[in-house]
Design a protein around this motif. Structure first.
Motif, mmCIF file in Angstrom:
data_model
loop_
_atom_site.group_PDB
_atom_site.id
_atom_site.type_symbol
_atom_site.label_atom_id
_atom_site.label_comp_id
_atom_site.label_asym_id
_atom_site.label_seq_id
_atom_site.Cartn_x
_atom_site.Cartn_y
_atom_site.Cartn_z
ATOM 1 N N ARG A 9 0.838 -1.187 0.000
ATOM 2 C CA ARG A 9 0.000 0.000 0.000
ATOM 3 C C ARG A 9 0.879 1.246 0.000
ATOM 4 O O ARG A 9 1.815 1.368 0.780
ATOM 5 N N GLY A 10 0.576 2.156 -0.895
ATOM 6 C CA GLY A 10 1.360 3.378 -1.032
ATOM 7 C C GLY A 10 2.519 3.249 -1.988
ATOM 8 O O GLY A 10 3.149 4.247 -2.359
ATOM 9 N N ASP A 54 -9.026 3.524 -1.382
ATOM 10 C CA ASP A 54 -8.044 4.518 -1.856
ATOM 11 C C ASP A 54 -8.392 4.992 -3.268
ATOM 12 O O ASP A 54 -7.631 4.812 -4.233
ATOM 13 N N THR A 57 -5.762 6.811 -5.342
ATOM 14 C CA THR A 57 -4.736 5.933 -5.911
ATOM 15 C C THR A 57 -5.245 5.269 -7.188
ATOM 16 O O THR A 57 -4.535 5.198 -8.200
#
Length: 216
Positions: A9-10, A54, A57
């Motif tokens: 994640r990220g 998200d 994203t």
């Protein structure tokens, strides 16, 4: 760079070039859900599998090329958290299995076993697996001149089937997996689950008796 399917994640997407399709995998949300953007290499059409979380994203991943369709593999809320926002931002249609559709925030079209979803001139076949939820679906892409690829949601992971709530649901899921997935497709079939790492059917096939015996 060799595709491994490992994402965090990220972090950036894992990208895999197939004959006909580009696959981009990202991890989103607190449960590290996998979302997959499939892009037709001939016309740029795009389909997103599981707008899980998200939204920013996912919209950045989609980019200016836009989105034709979001496919939701099943009804669980961790797989639908960004669905409304992504659909509203892109105008994409929202597709889900017929038996899960009522529990998903926004669905414009339903699909059943054997139906297809287009990604430009590529075709995804819908496989309905009953057990993790009543309307869980798996998507199959047969790569021209290559291998088969499966997006399995939470119905199949490295190490076994997804969670079920009763012995009856487990038996149903195992039966569908053995008949519709392992019974139809060869060992080199690559699958992309709803959480975590990818695997192949060949790597998992020897453990089927163990999965049956443990009963979950």
């Amino acid at each position: 760079m060799t595709y491994t399917g490992d994402v965090t994640r990220g972090g950036g997407p894992a990208v895999r070039e197939l004959t006909g399709l580009t696959v981009k995998k990202v991890s989103v949300g607190p449960m590290d859900n996998n979302a997959y953007l499939l892009t037709c290499r001939s016309d740029g059409s795009q389909v997103l599998i599981d707008a899980a979380n998200d939204a920013d994203t996912l919209l950045e991943l989609i980019g200016p090329a836009g989105l034709t369709t979001v496919v939701t593999t099943h009804r669980h809320p961790d797989h639908t958290g960004a669905l409304k926002e992504v659909v509203q931002a892109t105008g994409a249609r929202s597709v889900a299995g017929a038996d899960d559709a009522e529990a998903i925030p926004l669905v414009t079209d339903t699909v059943s076993d054997g139906d297809t979803v287009a990604v430009g001139d590529c075709t995804l076949e819908v496989i309905h697996l009953v057990g993790h939820t009543p309307g869980s679906i798996v998507l199959l892409y047969r790569e021209p001149g290559g291998i088969a690829h499966l997006w399995t949601g939470d119905s199949l992971f490295p190490g076994g089937p997804g969670g079920t709530r009763s012995p009856q649901d487990f038996a149903s899921l195992m039966g569908d997996l053995e008949t519709k997935v392992f019974g139809r497709l060869p060992d080199d079939t690559w699958f992309y689950p709803g959480h975590g790492k990818d695997s192949t059917l060949g790597a998992e096939r020897p453990a089927i008796p163990e999965w049956r015996a443990r009963g979950w």
